[in-house]
Structure formats: C-alpha cells, structure tokens
Design a protein around this motif. Structure first.
Motif, PDB file in Angstrom:
ATOM      1  N   PRO A 176      40.454  51.017  35.217  1.00 11.94           N
ATOM      2  CA  PRO A 176      39.185  51.060  34.474  1.00 11.94           C
ATOM      3  C   PRO A 176      38.232  49.919  34.815  1.00 11.94           C
ATOM      4  N   ALA A 177      38.764  48.733  35.103  1.00 11.91           N
ATOM      5  CA  ALA A 177      37.904  47.597  35.415  1.00 11.91           C
ATOM      6  C   ALA A 177      37.373  47.641  36.844  1.00 11.91           C
ATOM      7  N   VAL A 178      37.859  48.588  37.642  1.00  9.05           N
ATOM      8  CA  VAL A 178      37.393  48.732  39.028  1.00  9.05           C
ATOM      9  C   VAL A 178      36.572  50.014  39.151  1.00  9.05           C
ATOM     10  N   ASN A 179      37.230  51.155  39.007  1.00  4.22           N
ATOM     11  CA  ASN A 179      36.578  52.461  39.057  1.00  4.22           C
ATOM     12  C   ASN A 179      35.682  52.623  40.282  1.00  4.22           C
ATOM     13  N   ALA A 180      36.203  52.272  41.435  1.00  2.09           N
ATOM     14  CA  ALA A 180      35.431  52.388  42.678  1.00  2.09           C
ATOM     15  C   ALA A 180      36.388  52.382  43.859  1.00  2.09           C
ATOM     16  N   PHE A 181      36.212  53.341  44.751  1.00  2.36           N
ATOM     17  CA  PHE A 181      36.978  53.352  45.984  1.00  2.36           C
ATOM     18  C   PHE A 181      36.364  52.372  46.985  1.00  2.36           C
ATOM     19  N   LYS A 182      37.199  51.870  47.877  1.00  2.00           N
ATOM     20  CA  LYS A 182      36.668  51.136  49.011  1.00  2.00           C
ATOM     21  C   LYS A 182      35.812  52.091  49.851  1.00  2.00           C
ATOM     22  N   PRO A 183      34.711  51.671  50.448  1.00  2.00           N
ATOM     23  CA  PRO A 183      34.297  50.282  50.651  1.00  2.00           C
ATOM     24  C   PRO A 183      33.379  49.705  49.584  1.00  2.00           C
ATOM     25  N   ARG A 184      33.262  50.345  48.436  1.00  2.00           N
ATOM     26  CA  ARG A 184      32.476  49.698  47.373  1.00  2.00           C
ATOM     27  C   ARG A 184      33.151  48.379  46.998  1.00  2.00           C
ATOM     28  N   PRO A 185      32.373  47.350  46.735  1.00  2.00           N
ATOM     29  CA  PRO A 185      32.937  46.001  46.589  1.00  2.00           C
ATOM     30  C   PRO A 185      33.560  45.692  45.236  1.00  2.00           C
ATOM     31  N   ARG A 186      33.529  46.622  44.281  1.00  4.57           N
ATOM     32  CA  ARG A 186      33.939  46.281  42.914  1.00  4.57           C
ATOM     33  C   ARG A 186      35.381  45.802  42.834  1.00  4.57           C
ATOM     34  N   GLY A 187      36.312  46.456  43.520  1.00  2.73           N
ATOM     35  CA  GLY A 187      37.713  46.043  43.444  1.00  2.73           C
ATOM     36  C   GLY A 187      37.942  44.653  44.004  1.00  2.73           C
ATOM     37  N   PHE A 188      37.259  44.340  45.079  1.00  3.03           N
ATOM     38  CA  PHE A 188      37.370  43.016  45.683  1.00  3.03           C
ATOM     39  C   PHE A 188      36.815  41.953  44.731  1.00  3.03           C
ATOM     40  N   ALA A 189      35.681  42.274  44.130  1.00  6.57           N
ATOM     41  CA  ALA A 189      35.076  41.338  43.181  1.00  6.57           C
ATOM     42  C   ALA A 189      35.963  41.148  41.957  1.00  6.57           C
ATOM     43  N   ARG A 190      36.633  42.220  41.536  1.00  7.38           N
ATOM     44  CA  ARG A 190      37.519  42.115  40.367  1.00  7.38           C
ATOM     45  C   ARG A 190      38.662  41.152  40.629  1.00  7.38           C
ATOM     46  N   ALA A 191      39.216  41.164  41.824  1.00  4.61           N
ATOM     47  CA  ALA A 191      40.281  40.213  42.164  1.00  4.61           C
ATOM     48  C   ALA A 191      39.780  38.780  42.047  1.00  4.61           C
ATOM     49  N   CYS A 192      38.579  38.537  42.527  1.00  4.22           N
ATOM     50  CA  CYS A 192      38.002  37.188  42.421  1.00  4.22           C
ATOM     51  C   CYS A 192      37.838  36.779  40.961  1.00  4.22           C
ATOM     52  N   GLU A 193      37.415  37.720  40.126  1.00  2.23           N
ATOM     53  CA  GLU A 193      37.254  37.428  38.702  1.00  2.23           C
ATOM     54  C   GLU A 193      38.590  37.038  38.079  1.00  2.23           C
ATOM     55  N   LEU A 194      39.638  37.793  38.401  1.00  2.00           N
ATOM     56  CA  LEU A 194      40.950  37.512  37.823  1.00  2.00           C
ATOM     57  C   LEU A 194      41.499  36.169  38.285  1.00  2.00           C
ATOM     58  N   TRP A 195      41.215  35.812  39.517  1.00  3.30           N
ATOM     59  CA  TRP A 195      41.676  34.525  40.046  1.00  3.30           C
ATOM     60  C   TRP A 195      40.728  33.375  39.703  1.00  3.30           C
ATOM     61  N   ASN A 196      39.537  33.723  39.222  1.00  2.33           N
ATOM     62  CA  ASN A 196      38.511  32.720  38.959  1.00  2.33           C
ATOM     63  C   ASN A 196      38.194  31.926  40.232  1.00  2.33           C
ATOM     64  N   LEU A 197      38.030  32.667  41.316  1.00  3.17           N
ATOM     65  CA  LEU A 197      37.727  32.072  42.612  1.00  3.17           C
ATOM     66  C   LEU A 197      36.453  32.687  43.185  1.00  3.17           C
ATOM     67  N   PRO A 198      35.656  31.912  43.917  1.00  2.00           N
ATOM     68  CA  PRO A 198      34.521  32.507  44.621  1.00  2.00           C
ATOM     69  C   PRO A 198      35.032  33.354  45.779  1.00  2.00           C
ATOM     70  N   PRO A 199      34.330  34.423  46.166  1.00  2.00           N
ATOM     71  CA  PRO A 199      34.829  35.315  47.215  1.00  2.00           C
ATOM     72  C   PRO A 199      35.040  34.642  48.562  1.00  2.00           C
ATOM     73  N   GLU A 200      34.300  33.590  48.836  1.00  2.00           N
ATOM     74  CA  GLU A 200      34.476  32.912  50.131  1.00  2.00           C
ATOM     75  C   GLU A 200      35.813  32.183  50.231  1.00  2.00           C
ATOM     76  N   GLU A 201      36.523  32.054  49.108  1.00  2.00           N
ATOM     77  CA  GLU A 201      37.850  31.432  49.133  1.00  2.00           C
ATOM     78  C   GLU A 201      38.977  32.466  49.106  1.00  2.00           C
ATOM     79  N   VAL A 202      38.614  33.743  49.266  1.00  2.00           N
ATOM     80  CA  VAL A 202      39.601  34.827  49.264  1.00  2.00           C
ATOM     81  C   VAL A 202      39.537  35.563  50.603  1.00  2.00           C
ATOM     82  N   LEU A 203      40.699  35.795  51.193  1.00  2.00           N
ATOM     83  CA  LEU A 203      40.807  36.552  52.437  1.00  2.00           C
ATOM     84  C   LEU A 203      41.373  37.932  52.124  1.00  2.00           C
ATOM     85  N   TYR A 204      40.761  38.970  52.691  1.00  2.00           N
ATOM     86  CA  TYR A 204      41.309  40.323  52.541  1.00  2.00           C
ATOM     87  C   TYR A 204      41.960  40.747  53.843  1.00  2.00           C
ATOM     88  N   VAL A 205      43.151  41.356  53.733  1.00  2.00           N
ATOM     89  CA  VAL A 205      43.895  41.820  54.907  1.00  2.00           C
ATOM     90  C   VAL A 205      44.052  43.330  54.798  1.00  2.00           C
TER      91      VAL A 205
END
Length: 240
Positions: free
Chosen positions: A160-189
């Motif tokens: 529910p907090a994502v509700n978006a398939f890739k490549p929409r950025p919502r899921g990636f942004a949600r991970a940053c929110e949960l970690w309380n990190l800016p996206p530039e400090e997160v690597l996606y593989v």
C-alpha cells in the motif's frame, strides 16, 4: 574504465530479486519442464495454465506505464491478465500463485548467483543496510533462499505504501524513507536496465546492473558488473 566513485558514501544497498539474486534462465527451464508434464493430466488444463501465465507476464509490461490511480497496482495487473486470458481473475490468481509464487520456491537455492550470500555478509559486516524491492512479493522467496535475516527493508510494488511498478520511482523512494537516508546514499542492484536502472536513477539512486544485459548495453544511468564478486570488489573500492 572503472566506474567513478560516488560523491556520497553508500550506506544501504537495495536489491531486486528475480533475475538478480538468482539466475532466471535455469529457473524458467525447471518451470518449463514441469509445464510439459501437465498434458499428461489433461491437455486442456495445460493450455489454460500456459495461457494464464503468458497473459500475466504480458499484462505486467502493459500496466507498468499506466497512470497512478486509487486501485492497487497488483489488482490492476491481475484484472488486465484476466482480460487477456479471457478468464475470471480468481482463476488466473490461483494459477499465478501456484506457478509463479509457490512452485519456484524449492528450486531457488539451486539457482542462486555465485557470491551473492558472500556479498550480503560483506555488507552486514560493513554495517551497510540491506533491503529488497521487487515488482512481486519478496518475503517467501527470501525465506526460500535463506537470506531474509539480512533484510532491514522488504518491499514490493503492491505494498500500500508503494502501489507502483518499476520503473516508477515510488518503491525506491519508500526504501529511502524507511532507512531515513537520502537516495544518493543508496545503491540499487538489478538485472534489467529498462526498469531497474530507469526507476532507481529517477529516484536519485546509483544503480548497478548485474549480468550480461548490463555488459551488452551502453550504460548511461548504471554501472555494469559481471557478477557479485565484481560488485563486492567495486564496493570495497568505493569505500576507500
């Protein structure tokens, strides 16, 4: 040429699951072998199962680009798959849960990419956060692979907090929110430049594409690596 060092330290690594943590081709071959046995139980049943699965795959590529709405994306995906198959959504769902969600689980450990667990251990030892984000639910697959203990974040497109398939950025942004990190400090593989690299870079993350697809394309928004050993060496180099 070696990838340039990120301007910010990498404090978390978010992984795709299917095709990234394990090799997709041997898994598809194992599932195809099981599908070939279905005609022995009735040819019409086999044709229905294959049509539902094919429709489900095709539907996902369609709904990726649909505009956001109040309807859950997993429901939209299922309903479109049912339309393509010409069947009831509940019938399609039962087949998908069986063949996409349950039957692959016992085979996952046999298809793992070499060095994947070693990399997770390296990240944990370096006090780097680890997470997983996929279009499909991830928890059961992580359990089957024996790696859920590494996860501090588990996300899928239908949450529910994502509700978006890739490549929409919502899921990636949600991970940053949960970690309380800016996206530039997160690597996606991931393993698919058109969805994994497109979505993560749209969210402001650095992206690595693992495997042959990363090597075969001209990378503009991602760093290609052959395997997890190369990725581990790259992360060590970036931490110096």
């Amino acid at each position: 040429m070696s990838p340039t060092k990120p301007s910010s330290p990498i404090r978390a690594v978010l992984f795709d699951v299917d095709g990234t943590l394990y090799h997709a081709r041997p898994m598809r071959l194992r599932m195809a072998a099981a599908l070939l046995l279905l005609p022995l139980r009735g040819p019409f049943r086999a044709l229905r199962v294959m049509k539902r699965l094919r429709s489900y795959r095709h539907a996902l590529e369609e709904v990726r680009d649909w505009p956001s709405s109040d309807v859950n994306v997993a429901t939209s995906h299922l309903n479109r798959a049912a339309e393509l198959a010409g069947e009831d959504p509940e019938q399609v769902l039962a087949t998908v849960q069986d063949w996409f969600m349950q039957r692959p689980l016992p085979h996952l450990k046999g298809c793992l990419r070499a060095g994947m667990v070693d990399l997770l251990e390296q990240l944990r030892d370096d006090h780097c956060q680890i997470g997983f984000f996929s279009d499909y639910p991830v928890e059961a697959k992580l359990d089957a692979m024996g790696i859920r203990e590494f996860a501090s974040v588990c996300l899928s497109a239908g949450d529910p907090a994502v509700n978006a398939f890739k490549p929409r950025p919502r899921g990636f942004a949600r991970a940053c929110e949960l970690w309380n990190l800016p996206p530039e400090e997160v690597l996606y593989v991931g393993d698919r430049p058109e969805v994994d690299a497109a979505g993560s870079t749209a969210a402001g993350m650095r992206c690595v594409i693992i495997g042959s697809r990363g090597r075969s394309e001209s990378p503009e928004s991602f760093d290609p690596v052959a395997d997890f050993a190369e990725l581990g060496a790259l992360l060590k180099q970036w931490s110096l």
